[in-house]
Motif scaffolding. Sequence first.
Motif, PDB file in Angstrom:
ATOM      1  N   ARG A  52     -69.167 -24.674  57.920  1.00  0.00           N
ATOM      2  CA  ARG A  52     -69.073 -24.868  59.225  1.00  0.00           C
ATOM      3  C   ARG A  52     -68.516 -26.355  59.748  1.00  0.00           C
ATOM      4  O   ARG A  52     -67.735 -26.257  60.674  1.00  0.00           O
ATOM      5  N   ASP A  53     -68.424 -27.241  58.841  1.00  0.00           N
ATOM      6  CA  ASP A  53     -67.828 -28.485  58.989  1.00  0.00           C
ATOM      7  C   ASP A  53     -66.039 -28.296  59.004  1.00  0.00           C
ATOM      8  O   ASP A  53     -65.313 -28.736  59.861  1.00  0.00           O
ATOM      9  N   THR A  54     -65.839 -27.450  58.325  1.00  0.00           N
ATOM     10  CA  THR A  54     -64.241 -27.125  58.268  1.00  0.00           C
ATOM     11  C   THR A  54     -63.946 -26.363  59.431  1.00  0.00           C
ATOM     12  O   THR A  54     -62.758 -26.625  60.040  1.00  0.00           O
ATOM     13  N   PHE A  55     -64.777 -25.352  59.845  1.00  0.00           N
ATOM     14  CA  PHE A  55     -64.378 -24.415  61.130  1.00  0.00           C
ATOM     15  C   PHE A  55     -64.552 -25.593  62.256  1.00  0.00           C
ATOM     16  O   PHE A  55     -63.195 -25.290  63.087  1.00  0.00           O
ATOM     17  N   ASP A  56     -65.343 -26.323  62.651  1.00  0.00           N
ATOM     18  CA  ASP A  56     -65.202 -27.338  63.664  1.00  0.00           C
ATOM     19  C   ASP A  56     -63.855 -28.131  63.651  1.00  0.00           C
ATOM     20  O   ASP A  56     -63.570 -28.497  64.678  1.00  0.00           O
ATOM     21  N   SER A  57     -63.740 -28.593  62.516  1.00  0.00           N
ATOM     22  CA  SER A  57     -62.474 -29.589  62.286  1.00  0.00           C
ATOM     23  C   SER A  57     -61.144 -28.751  62.600  1.00  0.00           C
ATOM     24  O   SER A  57     -60.326 -29.175  63.285  1.00  0.00           O
ATOM     25  N   LEU A  58     -61.212 -27.450  62.264  1.00  0.00           N
ATOM     26  CA  LEU A  58     -60.088 -26.654  62.666  1.00  0.00           C
ATOM     27  C   LEU A  58     -59.851 -26.709  64.189  1.00  0.00           C
ATOM     28  O   LEU A  58     -58.833 -26.566  64.693  1.00  0.00           O
ATOM     29  N   GLN A  59     -60.997 -26.417  64.755  1.00  0.00           N
ATOM     30  CA  GLN A  59     -61.192 -25.941  66.300  1.00  0.00           C
ATOM     31  C   GLN A  59     -60.582 -27.596  66.888  1.00  0.00           C
ATOM     32  O   GLN A  59     -59.577 -27.384  67.789  1.00  0.00           O
ATOM     33  N   GLY A  90     -56.916 -28.216  67.009  1.00  0.00           N
ATOM     34  CA  GLY A  90     -56.119 -27.265  68.046  1.00  0.00           C
ATOM     35  C   GLY A  90     -55.425 -26.064  67.484  1.00  0.00           C
ATOM     36  O   GLY A  90     -54.610 -25.376  68.006  1.00  0.00           O
ATOM     37  N   VAL A  91     -56.152 -25.662  66.270  1.00  0.00           N
ATOM     38  CA  VAL A  91     -55.568 -24.246  65.675  1.00  0.00           C
ATOM     39  C   VAL A  91     -56.036 -23.144  66.798  1.00  0.00           C
ATOM     40  O   VAL A  91     -57.314 -23.085  66.990  1.00  0.00           O
ATOM     41  N   ARG A  92     -55.061 -22.584  66.949  1.00  0.00           N
ATOM     42  CA  ARG A  92     -55.519 -21.312  68.202  1.00  0.00           C
ATOM     43  C   ARG A  92     -55.844 -20.135  67.483  1.00  0.00           C
ATOM     44  O   ARG A  92     -55.678 -19.614  66.319  1.00  0.00           O
ATOM     45  N   GLY A  93     -56.857 -19.512  68.257  1.00  0.00           N
ATOM     46  CA  GLY A  93     -57.004 -18.066  67.982  1.00  0.00           C
ATOM     47  C   GLY A  93     -58.226 -17.747  66.991  1.00  0.00           C
ATOM     48  O   GLY A  93     -58.461 -16.579  66.142  1.00  0.00           O
ATOM     49  N   ASP A  98     -41.173  -9.849  60.293  1.00  0.00           N
ATOM     50  CA  ASP A  98     -40.276  -9.225  61.564  1.00  0.00           C
ATOM     51  C   ASP A  98     -40.773 -10.261  62.657  1.00  0.00           C
ATOM     52  O   ASP A  98     -41.706 -10.199  63.258  1.00  0.00           O
ATOM     53  N   GLU A  99     -39.603 -11.261  63.005  1.00  0.00           N
ATOM     54  CA  GLU A  99     -39.979 -11.967  63.995  1.00  0.00           C
ATOM     55  C   GLU A  99     -40.251 -11.492  65.466  1.00  0.00           C
ATOM     56  O   GLU A  99     -41.298 -12.111  66.064  1.00  0.00           O
ATOM     57  N   ALA A 100     -39.803 -10.524  65.875  1.00  0.00           N
ATOM     58  CA  ALA A 100     -40.108  -9.886  67.202  1.00  0.00           C
ATOM     59  C   ALA A 100     -41.408  -9.466  67.097  1.00  0.00           C
ATOM     60  O   ALA A 100     -42.131  -9.359  68.293  1.00  0.00           O
ATOM     61  N   SER A 101     -42.040  -9.228  66.151  1.00  0.00           N
ATOM     62  CA  SER A 101     -43.599  -8.595  66.101  1.00  0.00           C
ATOM     63  C   SER A 101     -44.668  -9.611  65.704  1.00  0.00           C
ATOM     64  O   SER A 101     -45.770  -9.521  66.077  1.00  0.00           O
ATOM     65  N   LEU A 102     -44.218 -11.171  65.616  1.00  0.00           N
ATOM     66  CA  LEU A 102     -45.187 -11.947  65.273  1.00  0.00           C
ATOM     67  C   LEU A 102     -45.969 -12.572  66.767  1.00  0.00           C
ATOM     68  O   LEU A 102     -45.181 -12.690  67.733  1.00  0.00           O
ATOM     69  N   PRO A 103     -47.381 -12.890  66.745  1.00  0.00           N
ATOM     70  CA  PRO A 103     -48.043 -13.086  67.787  1.00  0.00           C
ATOM     71  C   PRO A 103     -47.681 -14.500  68.081  1.00  0.00           C
ATOM     72  O   PRO A 103     -47.471 -15.348  67.224  1.00  0.00           O
ATOM     73  N   THR A 104     -47.890 -14.794  69.203  1.00  0.00           N
ATOM     74  CA  THR A 104     -47.709 -16.316  69.830  1.00  0.00           C
ATOM     75  C   THR A 104     -48.560 -16.891  70.271  1.00  0.00           C
ATOM     76  O   THR A 104     -48.717 -18.032  70.801  1.00  0.00           O
ATOM     77  N   ASP A 105     -50.026 -16.136  70.329  1.00  0.00           N
ATOM     78  CA  ASP A 105     -51.082 -16.906  70.688  1.00  0.00           C
ATOM     79  C   ASP A 105     -52.034 -17.196  69.559  1.00  0.00           C
ATOM     80  O   ASP A 105     -53.474 -17.754  69.996  1.00  0.00           O
ATOM     81  N   THR A 106     -51.676 -17.124  68.404  1.00  0.00           N
ATOM     82  CA  THR A 106     -52.755 -17.403  67.239  1.00  0.00           C
ATOM     83  C   THR A 106     -51.921 -18.027  66.140  1.00  0.00           C
ATOM     84  O   THR A 106     -50.776 -17.795  65.964  1.00  0.00           O
ATOM     85  N   ASP A 132     -47.414 -22.834  60.831  1.00  0.00           N
ATOM     86  CA  ASP A 132     -47.419 -24.553  60.475  1.00  0.00           C
ATOM     87  C   ASP A 132     -48.459 -25.366  61.009  1.00  0.00           C
ATOM     88  O   ASP A 132     -48.936 -26.248  60.311  1.00  0.00           O
ATOM     89  N   ARG A 133     -48.898 -24.992  62.188  1.00  0.00           N
ATOM     90  CA  ARG A 133     -49.924 -25.637  62.885  1.00  0.00           C
ATOM     91  C   ARG A 133     -51.264 -25.516  62.220  1.00  0.00           C
ATOM     92  O   ARG A 133     -52.058 -26.695  61.956  1.00  0.00           O
ATOM     93  N   PHE A 134     -51.699 -24.399  61.535  1.00  0.00           N
ATOM     94  CA  PHE A 134     -52.697 -24.057  60.710  1.00  0.00           C
ATOM     95  C   PHE A 134     -52.665 -24.904  59.217  1.00  0.00           C
ATOM     96  O   PHE A 134     -53.542 -25.704  58.766  1.00  0.00           O
ATOM     97  N   LYS A 135     -51.515 -24.967  58.792  1.00  0.00           N
ATOM     98  CA  LYS A 135     -51.122 -25.617  57.445  1.00  0.00           C
ATOM     99  C   LYS A 135     -51.394 -27.113  57.703  1.00  0.00           C
ATOM    100  O   LYS A 135     -52.027 -27.617  56.737  1.00  0.00           O
ATOM    101  N   ASP A 136     -50.852 -27.566  58.629  1.00  0.00           N
ATOM    102  CA  ASP A 136     -50.844 -29.171  58.937  1.00  0.00           C
ATOM    103  C   ASP A 136     -52.388 -29.353  59.121  1.00  0.00           C
ATOM    104  O   ASP A 136     -52.800 -30.488  58.582  1.00  0.00           O
ATOM    105  N   ALA A 137     -53.521 -28.636  59.871  1.00  0.00           N
ATOM    106  CA  ALA A 137     -54.554 -28.916  60.130  1.00  0.00           C
ATOM    107  C   ALA A 137     -55.213 -28.827  58.718  1.00  0.00           C
ATOM    108  O   ALA A 137     -56.186 -29.823  58.421  1.00  0.00           O
ATOM    109  N   VAL A 138     -54.969 -28.067  57.672  1.00  0.00           N
ATOM    110  CA  VAL A 138     -55.929 -27.864  56.514  1.00  0.00           C
ATOM    111  C   VAL A 138     -55.472 -29.143  55.546  1.00  0.00           C
ATOM    112  O   VAL A 138     -56.242 -29.723  55.044  1.00  0.00           O
ATOM    113  N   GLU A 139     -54.011 -29.266  55.666  1.00  0.00           N
ATOM    114  CA  GLU A 139     -53.761 -30.434  54.746  1.00  0.00           C
ATOM    115  C   GLU A 139     -54.275 -31.756  55.312  1.00  0.00           C
ATOM    116  O   GLU A 139     -54.512 -32.680  54.559  1.00  0.00           O
TER     117      GLU A 139
END
Length: 241
Positions: free
Chosen positions: A123-130, A133-136, A195-203, A219-226
Amino acid sequence: MSRYFYLRPDKATWATYKGEFNAVPKWGLPGLKDCPGCGASWSSWGTHYPAVDLSELPERHEFEEARQEPFHEFVRLRELVRPLAPPNSKLPPGTDFGPLVGPASGRLAPFSGLESCWIVVRRDTFDSLQAAGVRGLLGCKTELKFRQKTPPELIELQIEPRGLLHRDCLPPDLAPPCTTCGRQGFTLPDDPILDEASLPTDTDLFRVGNFATVIIGTDRFKDAVEQGGWEGIKFRELPVR
C-alpha cells in the motif's frame, strides 16, 4: 518523447525478502477448444482485470473453474462479462477477473508477482507512486491470506493491454490474426520493438496488446520507482519505431 521499458522481476531481491504467494484470479473466461476458424485450442495469459467484480453476476459460478469450451459457449460467457469489463476490451480466451486469491507468507518486496505477469505492490508503494504523478494507476485489493496477525495490505495493479509490438520484430511470414478467435501465434522476439503509433499517451503502465505478458512502463514510472528506492523490478529499455 517518452522512453519505454520492459518490466521484469528482479530475482536478486528474492533472497532478501523471502516472501511468496501462490495465487490465482478469482474468476476467468474458459480457454477455447477447437476454434472453428483456425482449429486452435488455446488460452491467453496475462490479460487480467482485477477491478472487474463478478460477484453480483448470477452466472458467476460458471467463471470459477479453469477449462476449455467450444467457441459458441466461450462467446456466451464472454458476452455475459463484457458489460462489466473496460470499454473496447478484447477479452480473449483465458481472460481473468477479480482479485488474486491464495496463501501468502513472509515479507514481500515492494514489487512482486512479475514472474507471473502481475504487479503486486504494498500500500505504501502504491500511494507513493500516485503521489509521484504516475498516470493511469488502478489499484485493487488482493485476497491473499497471510498467517501473521498483522498482514500487509497488498494492491494489485490493473494493467490493461494497449500498445503493440512493431511488425518489424515479428516473423516475416506471420499470418494475420484469426478472424474468428483473434489468435495470432508467435513467440516473443528476442529484441522486441514497440509500435509508436499504437502506444497510449494517458498512462505510464500498460501491457502489450498483441503479447499481454509483456508489461511496459514509461520513463516516468521508472523514475518514480528508482527515486522511491523500491525493489523487486528490473527495467529493459525497448526501441520504438
